[in-house]
Design a protein around this motif. Structure first.
Motif, PDB file in Angstrom:
ATOM      1  N   ARG A 152     -27.551  16.824  73.384  1.00 14.16           N
ATOM      2  CA  ARG A 152     -26.540  17.579  74.124  1.00 14.16           C
ATOM      3  C   ARG A 152     -25.378  16.703  74.591  1.00 14.16           C
ATOM      4  O   ARG A 152     -24.366  17.230  75.061  1.00 14.16           O
ATOM      5  CB  ARG A 152     -27.180  18.268  75.336  1.00 14.16           C
ATOM      6  CG  ARG A 152     -28.172  19.364  74.963  1.00 14.16           C
ATOM      7  CD  ARG A 152     -28.904  19.865  76.165  1.00 14.16           C
ATOM      8  NE  ARG A 152     -29.744  18.827  76.760  1.00 14.16           N
ATOM      9  CZ  ARG A 152     -30.513  19.013  77.835  1.00 14.16           C
ATOM     10  NH1 ARG A 152     -30.534  20.197  78.440  1.00 14.16           N
ATOM     11  NH2 ARG A 152     -31.260  18.022  78.302  1.00 14.16           N
ATOM     12  N   ALA A 153     -25.502  15.388  74.462  1.00 18.04           N
ATOM     13  CA  ALA A 153     -24.457  14.477  74.938  1.00 18.04           C
ATOM     14  C   ALA A 153     -23.349  14.249  73.914  1.00 18.04           C
ATOM     15  O   ALA A 153     -22.433  13.468  74.163  1.00 18.04           O
ATOM     16  CB  ALA A 153     -25.070  13.140  75.344  1.00 18.04           C
ATOM     17  N   ALA A 154     -23.406  14.933  72.764  1.00 24.58           N
ATOM     18  CA  ALA A 154     -22.379  14.737  71.734  1.00 24.58           C
ATOM     19  C   ALA A 154     -20.991  15.084  72.257  1.00 24.58           C
ATOM     20  O   ALA A 154     -20.008  14.411  71.924  1.00 24.58           O
ATOM     21  CB  ALA A 154     -22.706  15.575  70.501  1.00 24.58           C
ATOM     22  N   ASN A 155     -20.896  16.116  73.081  1.00 21.09           N
ATOM     23  CA  ASN A 155     -19.581  16.482  73.609  1.00 21.09           C
ATOM     24  C   ASN A 155     -19.011  15.383  74.500  1.00 21.09           C
ATOM     25  O   ASN A 155     -17.803  15.109  74.477  1.00 21.09           O
ATOM     26  CB  ASN A 155     -19.649  17.819  74.358  1.00 21.09           C
ATOM     27  CG  ASN A 155     -20.622  17.825  75.519  1.00 21.09           C
ATOM     28  OD1 ASN A 155     -21.477  16.939  75.651  1.00 21.09           O
ATOM     29  ND2 ASN A 155     -20.526  18.830  76.368  1.00 21.09           N
ATOM     30  N   ILE A 156     -19.874  14.711  75.249  1.00 25.65           N
ATOM     31  CA  ILE A 156     -19.410  13.633  76.123  1.00 25.65           C
ATOM     32  C   ILE A 156     -18.970  12.427  75.289  1.00 25.65           C
ATOM     33  O   ILE A 156     -17.984  11.752  75.613  1.00 25.65           O
ATOM     34  CB  ILE A 156     -20.513  13.232  77.121  1.00 25.65           C
ATOM     35  CG1 ILE A 156     -20.959  14.452  77.951  1.00 25.65           C
ATOM     36  CG2 ILE A 156     -20.025  12.110  78.028  1.00 25.65           C
ATOM     37  CD1 ILE A 156     -19.863  15.108  78.760  1.00 25.65           C
ATOM     38  N   ALA A 157     -19.687  12.167  74.197  1.00 21.27           N
ATOM     39  CA  ALA A 157     -19.288  11.076  73.299  1.00 21.27           C
ATOM     40  C   ALA A 157     -17.898  11.339  72.721  1.00 21.27           C
ATOM     41  O   ALA A 157     -17.061  10.425  72.641  1.00 21.27           O
ATOM     42  CB  ALA A 157     -20.316  10.918  72.174  1.00 21.27           C
ATOM     43  N   LEU A 158     -17.627  12.585  72.346  1.00 23.37           N
ATOM     44  CA  LEU A 158     -16.306  12.911  71.796  1.00 23.37           C
ATOM     45  C   LEU A 158     -15.211  12.826  72.857  1.00 23.37           C
ATOM     46  O   LEU A 158     -14.074  12.457  72.544  1.00 23.37           O
ATOM     47  CB  LEU A 158     -16.317  14.313  71.169  1.00 23.37           C
ATOM     48  CG  LEU A 158     -16.589  14.367  69.668  1.00 23.37           C
ATOM     49  CD1 LEU A 158     -16.552  15.801  69.172  1.00 23.37           C
ATOM     50  CD2 LEU A 158     -15.585  13.524  68.894  1.00 23.37           C
ATOM     51  N   LEU A 159     -15.548  13.127  74.097  1.00 25.85           N
ATOM     52  CA  LEU A 159     -14.553  12.970  75.156  1.00 25.85           C
ATOM     53  C   LEU A 159     -14.217  11.496  75.362  1.00 25.85           C
ATOM     54  O   LEU A 159     -13.064  11.148  75.640  1.00 25.85           O
ATOM     55  CB  LEU A 159     -15.056  13.580  76.465  1.00 25.85           C
ATOM     56  CG  LEU A 159     -15.131  15.107  76.510  1.00 25.85           C
ATOM     57  CD1 LEU A 159     -15.560  15.577  77.899  1.00 25.85           C
ATOM     58  CD2 LEU A 159     -13.787  15.738  76.141  1.00 25.85           C
ATOM     59  N   GLY A 160     -15.201  10.627  75.213  1.00 25.73           N
ATOM     60  CA  GLY A 160     -14.917   9.201  75.263  1.00 25.73           C
ATOM     61  C   GLY A 160     -13.957   8.792  74.160  1.00 25.73           C
ATOM     62  O   GLY A 160     -12.976   8.074  74.389  1.00 25.73           O
ATOM     63  N   ALA A 161     -14.218   9.286  72.949  1.00 23.26           N
ATOM     64  CA  ALA A 161     -13.338   9.005  71.813  1.00 23.26           C
ATOM     65  C   ALA A 161     -11.926   9.522  72.078  1.00 23.26           C
ATOM     66  O   ALA A 161     -10.931   8.852  71.778  1.00 23.26           O
ATOM     67  CB  ALA A 161     -13.919   9.628  70.549  1.00 23.26           C
ATOM     68  N   ALA A 194     -23.333   7.616  76.321  1.00 18.09           N
ATOM     69  CA  ALA A 194     -22.718   8.354  75.219  1.00 18.09           C
ATOM     70  C   ALA A 194     -21.197   8.236  75.276  1.00 18.09           C
ATOM     71  O   ALA A 194     -20.533   8.046  74.252  1.00 18.09           O
ATOM     72  CB  ALA A 194     -23.142   9.827  75.279  1.00 18.09           C
ATOM     73  N   PHE A 195     -20.641   8.338  76.474  1.00 20.71           N
ATOM     74  CA  PHE A 195     -19.198   8.236  76.678  1.00 20.71           C
ATOM     75  C   PHE A 195     -18.680   6.870  76.221  1.00 20.71           C
ATOM     76  O   PHE A 195     -17.675   6.771  75.509  1.00 20.71           O
ATOM     77  CB  PHE A 195     -18.883   8.476  78.155  1.00 20.71           C
ATOM     78  CG  PHE A 195     -17.416   8.511  78.482  1.00 20.71           C
ATOM     79  CD1 PHE A 195     -16.684   9.671  78.313  1.00 20.71           C
ATOM     80  CD2 PHE A 195     -16.769   7.391  78.982  1.00 20.71           C
ATOM     81  CE1 PHE A 195     -15.330   9.712  78.628  1.00 20.71           C
ATOM     82  CE2 PHE A 195     -15.423   7.423  79.296  1.00 20.71           C
ATOM     83  CZ  PHE A 195     -14.704   8.582  79.111  1.00 20.71           C
ATOM     84  N   ALA A 196     -19.381   5.808  76.626  1.00 23.96           N
ATOM     85  CA  ALA A 196     -18.958   4.455  76.259  1.00 23.96           C
ATOM     86  C   ALA A 196     -19.000   4.233  74.743  1.00 23.96           C
ATOM     87  O   ALA A 196     -18.100   3.620  74.166  1.00 23.96           O
ATOM     88  CB  ALA A 196     -19.846   3.430  76.961  1.00 23.96           C
ATOM     89  N   LYS A 197     -20.037   4.755  74.089  1.00 23.75           N
ATOM     90  CA  LYS A 197     -20.143   4.625  72.647  1.00 23.75           C
ATOM     91  C   LYS A 197     -19.053   5.422  71.933  1.00 23.75           C
ATOM     92  O   LYS A 197     -18.528   4.996  70.898  1.00 23.75           O
ATOM     93  CB  LYS A 197     -21.535   5.068  72.165  1.00 23.75           C
ATOM     94  CG  LYS A 197     -22.650   4.065  72.480  1.00 23.75           C
ATOM     95  CD  LYS A 197     -23.992   4.561  71.972  1.00 23.75           C
ATOM     96  CE  LYS A 197     -25.087   3.528  72.187  1.00 23.75           C
ATOM     97  NZ  LYS A 197     -24.951   2.380  71.268  1.00 23.75           N
ATOM     98  N   GLY A 198     -18.697   6.572  72.506  1.00 22.87           N
ATOM     99  CA  GLY A 198     -17.595   7.345  71.942  1.00 22.87           C
ATOM    100  C   GLY A 198     -16.271   6.609  72.061  1.00 22.87           C
ATOM    101  O   GLY A 198     -15.458   6.590  71.128  1.00 22.87           O
TER     102      GLY A 198
END
Length: 207
Positions: A152-161, A194-198
């Motif tokens: 479910r953290a995929a959206n947060i990863a994309l916000l990081g990107a 997840a955010f940092a990796k994005g």
């Protein structure tokens, strides 16, 4: 307050139901409001809440009162959680200045899984997204989410990107602040990873 490159700034966030599209638009909107901007957000939903198309329009201005819908061809940034949905929105909303960050991992609809329909060729799909935009950044957000322990953290990863795009109106710190307000404890820690990796996924490409 950071000067907007475009005013109004138009952001499309798209995916399918269940991918956290609405949460992503709320996080972006909250961060923009915190920075002192005026924000208008509108959502549209497909046939079903989970599995159907979901799209959010986020419009930002320093002082204009805005309608919630972005005119065709006038999106400046597109954030896509699913590649085919990203392409659909790119065809309708992208213009000469549009930057796109998206997850290239397909989510196959039921018709494809049943063998009734055929999903488009992924390479051709990605090539068209790149061709129709000023710049496109594929980010493996779903894979990042699985790495940190929650799909479910995929959206947060994309916000990081998103924060690492050259035209991004928000900094990494702006969105990290909202995450600390929205989440607590282990959930916050997971989303921060997840955010940092994005962020790293795009900053490495930019570097």
């Amino acid at each position: 307050m950071k000067k907007l490159k475009f005013d109004p700034l138009n952001i499309v966030i798209c995916g399918i139901g269940g991918q956290g599209n609405v949460l992503a638009s709320e996080v972006v909107g909250s961060a923009m409001t915190d920075r002192g901007y005026r924000v208008a957000i509108g959502e549209t939903y497909g046939a079903s809440q989970r599995g159907g198309s979901v799209m959010s329009h986020v419009r930002v201005s320093e002082n204009q009162e805005l309608s919630v819908l972005i005119p065709s061809g006038e999106a400046h940034i597109i954030i896509g959680f699913e590649p085919l949905e990203t392409l659909r929105m790119t065809r309708k909303y992208a213009g000469p200045n549009t930057m796109i960050v998206y997850d290239p991992r397909p989510v196959y609809p039921l018709g494809v899984l049943q063998g009734i329909q055929q999903y488009p060729d992924q390479e051709a799909l990605m090539a068209e997204i790149a061709e129709l935009s000023a710049a496109a950044y594929p980010v493996p957000a779903a894979d990042i989410a699985m790495e940190v322990g929650d799909s479910r953290a995929a959206n947060i990863a994309l916000l990081g990107a998103f924060t690492q795009l050259p035209d991004a109106p928000l900094s990494r710190e702006d969105l990290e602040k909202i995450l600390t307000q929205r989440f607590k404890g282990a959930v916050l820690e997971l989303n921060q990873k997840a955010f940092a990796k994005g962020c790293a996924a795009v900053s490495e490409k930019e570097g």
